[in-house]
Design an enzyme around this catalytic site. Sequence first.
Site, PDB file in Angstrom:
ATOM      1  N   HIS A   1       0.819  -1.211   0.000  1.00 20.49           N
ATOM      2  CA  HIS A   1       0.000   0.000   0.000  1.00 20.49           C
ATOM      3  C   HIS A   1       0.855   1.263   0.000  1.00 20.49           C
ATOM      4  O   HIS A   1       2.041   1.252   0.334  1.00 20.49           O
ATOM      5  CB  HIS A   1      -0.964  -0.003   1.194  1.00 20.49           C
TER       6      HIS A   1
ATOM      7  N   CYS B   1       2.577  -5.208   6.963  1.00 21.32           N
ATOM      8  CA  CYS B   1       2.295  -4.901   5.558  1.00 21.32           C
ATOM      9  C   CYS B   1       3.465  -4.133   4.942  1.00 21.32           C
ATOM     10  O   CYS B   1       4.355  -3.653   5.657  1.00 21.32           O
ATOM     11  CB  CYS B   1       1.013  -4.092   5.432  1.00 21.32           C
TER      12      CYS B   1
END
Length: 580
Positions: free
Chosen positions: A469, A488
Amino acid sequence: MTRMLVKIAVLGLAVAGTASPLAASAASGPAPPTAAAPAATVADAAGPAARVPGSALASPLARALSRQLTGGSSIGGVAVDRGRLGELYRRRGARPLWLDDDGVPTAPARALYRAIEAADADGLDPEAYHLRALATRLVPSGPDDSAAFELLLSDAAMRYLIDLRVGRVRPAQFHREWSMPRVRRDPVRELEAAAAAPDIAAHIAGWAPAHPLYRGARALLAHYRGLARAGGWPALPEGRRSLELGMTDARIARLRARLAATGDLDPALPVTNRFDATLRRAVMAYQLRNGLATDGVVGPRTRAALNQTVAQRIGTVVATLERLRWLPDRLGDRHVLVNIPAFTLTAVDRGEVREEMAVIVGRAARPTPVMASRIDRIVFNPPWTVPVRLAREDILPKLARDPEYLARRSMAVYSSWSAGATRLDPLAVDWASLGAGVARYRFTQSPGRSNPLGRVKFSMPNEYDIYLHDTPARSKFARARRAYSSGCVRVEDPDALLAFVFAGERSWSAGQRRAALNSGRTRHARVARPVPVYLVYATAWLEPDGRFAFREDLYDRDEDLLAAIGHDPSRPRLFARLTE
């Protein structure tokens, strides 16, 4: 005479070095089996060896093979995989693969022997593949000796194949969160194919992983073993001050010798105690190769990296080679590879690097998993749904101290994870006494400037709820060490990654992507051709320009892995090339 020389060579090596557990046990009784391939990664053996019909046992060699195949769990005191050997030779009617009619090793047998003998070029231990026992039988004295050589060579080759391509240990032992397609090899069929190959040496070379990262690490291992033979490099003593441009210090002469040993400084330059501009450039080159801040100053972190011994560097490469064996055979013509310790993302299209960018990965307490998946969906202006672990470990303590925490961050809390859950008033919940019960609540943050996912999320199905992301915290990309996330992966250039993902697709042109991002509204886009993604853990590799690169063992995993595979950095190579 040849046989006598071989025996003298083996005897001399036994005196000169410390024998492996396998070799030592050959003199005192059956040896323990070497590290086997993970059970799930190789074809099951067909069961215990069956007796071959008497009509097939016309020769003394065939009879000797049959006797030894139906014996105990060892051959000549060396432990073997009786199930695999039984399957191999039952299918062949006890006919040898590696011996001629007189029981003498053939040219393919010697080529296979030489390949096993050179297993250390891949970070493997040649002693794990019966090398001493084979060496004493290169010139056989009779059918029993020939049969033992035949069976030991086949068993060694099957072990070598699995260790070389699949690995010696279970990956999940060393990565708490690990999910990759398992490499599968049938060693019996592979060995039959090798014996039938017109060029067995080339065929065996094809057993190793074909990934560029693996080939680079293999070259790196050879280079650093050469440095070890040359004596390594001097350690840089501690001092009260960092070393930098303009200084004169007795330690600088050692610094010059250290950098010259690894090719960062021209060894022909005069050795002085002066820190000049040339030395600063060499320090910066070293820092760049090792993922350090490239400031040209030898501070504590740079000095610690410089003082890694050549044996430690070799261990790093050996650990990396082992991990790279866990990757699938094919990564896909178009794929994305994230190297966690290197903090980099590389997008590859048919062998060509199309994009390379910095990433931010999980900190040690919340490591990024080693895994494979595929980008199959893009979310523009994504809301953020807080994972349960983060809600428990991050959100709950802050709410217990400050009930207004959610409101200030445009966050909402819902009564459950169901689609029709009720939005709750954070002030009406006793967060301080909730504890593990927080798992039943769902926390979300609306799209916007403070949303930790930034403007785009690259979704990929996996059991860990991990994705790539964007991020509003752009300043962290300028740092050399970028382990800040909760698992992440934050990408430096999401627009470039979007262009790579949608390359060649008719939908979602650059203009459409820009409009979706600028709208501020959440939009979902399906990727027609999902892009494979691999999150890997490699602490040593060869750069495309030929530079050798190392990175910190971010999650402290190398030491346990090296212990499990039996790597001893202090032990020199024991085997000379017995066939030369």
